[in-house]
Write a protein that holds these residues in place. Structure first.
Motif, PDB file in Angstrom:
ATOM      1  N   ALA A 218       0.820  -1.200   0.000  1.00 31.76           N
ATOM      2  CA  ALA A 218       0.000   0.000   0.000  1.00 31.76           C
ATOM      3  C   ALA A 218       0.854   1.250   0.000  1.00 31.76           C
ATOM      4  CB  ALA A 218      -0.904   0.005   1.228  1.00 31.76           C
ATOM      5  N   GLN A 219       0.192   2.397  -0.100  1.00 27.80           N
ATOM      6  CA  GLN A 219       0.849   3.684   0.005  1.00 27.80           C
ATOM      7  C   GLN A 219       1.160   3.981   1.460  1.00 27.80           C
ATOM      8  OE1 GLN A 219       1.673   5.431  -2.777  1.00 27.80           O
ATOM      9  NE2 GLN A 219       0.956   3.598  -3.812  1.00 27.80           N
TER      10      GLN A 219
ATOM     11  N   GLY B  52       8.169  -6.500   2.039  1.00 24.16           N
ATOM     12  CA  GLY B  52       6.854  -5.896   2.199  1.00 24.16           C
ATOM     13  C   GLY B  52       6.135  -6.399   3.436  1.00 24.16           C
ATOM     14  N   THR B  53       5.365  -5.527   4.057  1.00 21.18           N
ATOM     15  CA  THR B  53       4.667  -5.860   5.298  1.00 21.18           C
ATOM     16  C   THR B  53       3.670  -6.993   5.113  1.00 21.18           C
ATOM     17  OG1 THR B  53       4.902  -3.564   6.032  1.00 21.18           O
ATOM     18  CG2 THR B  53       3.270  -4.924   7.171  1.00 21.18           C
TER      19      THR B  53
ATOM     20  N   PRO C 271       0.994  -0.940   5.205  1.00 19.04           N
ATOM     21  CA  PRO C 271       1.850   0.249   5.122  1.00 19.04           C
ATOM     22  C   PRO C 271       3.231  -0.065   4.566  1.00 19.04           C
ATOM     23  CG  PRO C 271       1.744  -0.535   7.372  1.00 19.04           C
ATOM     24  CD  PRO C 271       0.794  -1.394   6.590  1.00 19.04           C
ATOM     25  N   ARG C 272       3.722   0.863   3.758  1.00 22.02           N
ATOM     26  CA  ARG C 272       5.104   0.765   3.315  1.00 22.02           C
ATOM     27  C   ARG C 272       6.044   1.218   4.427  1.00 22.02           C
ATOM     28  NH1 ARG C 272       4.748   3.559  -2.683  1.00 22.02           N
ATOM     29  NH2 ARG C 272       3.910   1.768  -3.816  1.00 22.02           N
TER      30      ARG C 272
ATOM     31  N   ARG D 148       3.893   9.343  17.611  1.00 23.60           N
ATOM     32  CA  ARG D 148       5.199  10.001  17.466  1.00 23.60           C
ATOM     33  C   ARG D 148       5.933   9.590  16.202  1.00 23.60           C
ATOM     34  NH1 ARG D 148       9.160  12.846  19.731  1.00 23.60           N
ATOM     35  NH2 ARG D 148      11.319  12.120  19.570  1.00 23.60           N
ATOM     36  N   PHE D 149       5.809   8.326  15.762  1.00 20.96           N
ATOM     37  CA  PHE D 149       6.632   7.833  14.664  1.00 20.96           C
ATOM     38  C   PHE D 149       5.774   7.410  13.480  1.00 20.96           C
ATOM     39  CE2 PHE D 149       8.892   6.719  18.647  1.00 20.96           C
ATOM     40  CZ  PHE D 149      10.000   7.556  18.483  1.00 20.96           C
ATOM     41  N   THR D 150       6.378   7.367  12.305  1.00 24.94           N
ATOM     42  CA  THR D 150       5.708   6.904  11.097  1.00 24.94           C
ATOM     43  C   THR D 150       6.661   6.003  10.310  1.00 24.94           C
ATOM     44  OG1 THR D 150       6.453   8.825   9.809  1.00 24.94           O
ATOM     45  CG2 THR D 150       4.300   8.990  10.897  1.00 24.94           C
ATOM     46  N   GLY D 151       6.103   5.277   9.326  1.00 26.32           N
ATOM     47  CA  GLY D 151       6.912   4.507   8.394  1.00 26.32           C
ATOM     48  C   GLY D 151       7.858   3.531   9.065  1.00 26.32           C
ATOM     49  N   ALA D 152       9.100   3.511   8.578  1.00 22.56           N
ATOM     50  CA  ALA D 152      10.097   2.578   9.089  1.00 22.56           C
ATOM     51  C   ALA D 152      10.399   2.821  10.562  1.00 22.56           C
ATOM     52  CB  ALA D 152      11.378   2.673   8.263  1.00 22.56           C
ATOM     53  N   ASP D 153      10.353   4.100  10.984  1.00 20.58           N
ATOM     54  CA  ASP D 153      10.591   4.400  12.392  1.00 20.58           C
ATOM     55  C   ASP D 153       9.513   3.789  13.276  1.00 20.58           C
ATOM     56  OD1 ASP D 153      12.943   5.752  12.010  1.00 20.58           O
ATOM     57  OD2 ASP D 153      12.035   7.749  12.008  1.00 20.58           O
TER      58      ASP D 153
END
Length: 393
Positions: free
Chosen positions: A4-5, A82-83, A196-197, A328-333
């Protein structure tokens, strides 16, 4: 399978977002049901095969070893494949390996098999919680995490109920557990476009989040310690107080019942109030409850009421802790932060039963709740230091 985006992409419609959340929650709930069924089933099978309780305990401990060993590799693997794809294969591996426990009689093979099975389950938990946290709307993240934690708790309770209904003899319970796990792959497939990517982030090693966000990650350790220790040893604590074994077992039901009841209200509060303060208040209530437990004596009604309230409030360490990371965090974090949370929870599952069991061995029952209180004292010290700093998390 396509990915996904990113989490806030306009290409994900509100309907797709909620579809992804439903899929991730149903996936991890199926895993919870299978674990609730499987853990007592495996212990009884080993006993039937003549394995001593000591060796059964050692073999079971490999579940915690697998969790600690696998967690650091989940985010890098998800970034590569990919997740959704990784979650799909981890569910398949866990479903197939679960049935192998019945097929394989050589006890020594159970040790690597435990590593494979629980490693796959751990990866599924990390990926699902990341998926849920990433898709949750900012203003309703606490509510979503509360719903997730409630349904997961119900899944864990449903497992033993199924176990009591179908028994522990033959291949049937293993076939059912394996089928439940394999069925968990279906919602992953259906909602793979919403996963999520792992874009962004700074390739920060997941252990760094223990220092970047200690209030959230340490909450995972404290709750893992108290939850696992309480569920394992509350019946023994009750017996030491003079309760009948059947009565003592009800203490666990009270503790879990509070967990189920309070998760959504705590999640709603986490959407309205400062989450660091909520985590500190949950820990303070945990300390007060631990101190109060010995004063309930051997009264089952009084102790049960206290455990419902106490168990429900301290569950906020899990719900609010995950919500705090998601805010607090998004994406890879975010994926790495979730992995750090899972690691700390797994370490807590090892530390809690060991320390509380040692406390009960002193012959002084109150030593167990006071040991529990020690975990909350440590957390409150860290919370005070972090909240005194404007940059503390």
């Amino acid at each position: 399978m396509t990915e996904a985006q990113p989490r806030h992409s306009p290409l994900i419609s509100p309907g797709a977002r909620w579809r992804g959340l439903a899929a991730a929650i149903s996936t991890i709930t199926a895993v919870g049901v299978a674990l609730g069924l499987g853990l007592p089933l495996l212990a009884l099978l080993l006993e039937a095969r003549g394995v001593s309780p000591a060796w059964t305990g050692i073999n079971t401990a490999f579940a915690g070893i697998a969790s600690v060993a696998v967690t650091p590799f989940v985010t890098p693997m998800a970034k590569r494949v990919g997740t959704a794809r990784l979650a799909f294969w981890m569910v398949i591996v866990s479903g197939l390996s679960f049935y192998l426990f019945y097929v394989i009689e050589a006890f020594w093979v159970w040790f690597p098999l435990r590593l494979v099975f629980h490693g796959a389950v751990t990866a599924t938990f990390v990926l699902s919680e990341f998926w849920i946290n990433a898709l949750a709307p900012a203003g309703r993240r606490g509510l979503v995490m509360g719903i997730y934690a409630t349904i997961l708790s119900i899944g864990f309770v449903a497992g033993p109920i199924m176990f009591a209904a179908i028994g522990s003899l033959g291949a049937l319970p293993f076939a059912i557990g394996s089928a439940i796990l394999l069925a968990a792959a279906v919602p992953v497939l259906l909602a793979r476009d919403t996963s999520p990517r792992l874009d962004g982030g700074h390739d920060t090693p997941f252990v760094r989040f223990l220092l970047i966000a200690p209030m959230a990650t340490l909450a995972g350790f404290v709750f893992g310690s108290v939850e696992s220790g309480s569920m394992s040893l509350l019946p023994i604590y009750g017996v030491h107080l003079g309760m009948e074994p059947g009565q003592a077992a009800l203490l666990v039901s009270a503790f879990v019942g509070g967990n189920i009841i309070m998760q959504v209200p705590l999640g709603l509060l986490a959407d309205r109030y400062e989450r660091r303060q909520m985590l500190a208040l949950c820990a303070l209530a945990g300390l007060a409850g631990a101190i109060a437990i010995p004063f309930m004596g051997s009264s089952l009604p009084a102790l049960s009421v206290l455990l419902v309230v106490w168990g429900g409030i301290i569950a906020g360490l899990y719900t609010v802790g995950l919500t705090h990371l998601g805010a607090r965090f998004t994406g890879a974090d975010l994926a790495s932060a979730n992995a750090a949370f899972a690691m700390m929870y797994s370490l807590g599952m090892l530390a809690g039963p060991l320390s509380m069991g040692a406390a009960l061995n002193t012959g002084y029952p109150a030593a167990m709740p006071y040991t529990i209180g020690g975990f909350f004292v440590i957390y409150l010290i860290v919370a005070y230091r972090r909240m005194s700093s404007p940059e503390g998390v």
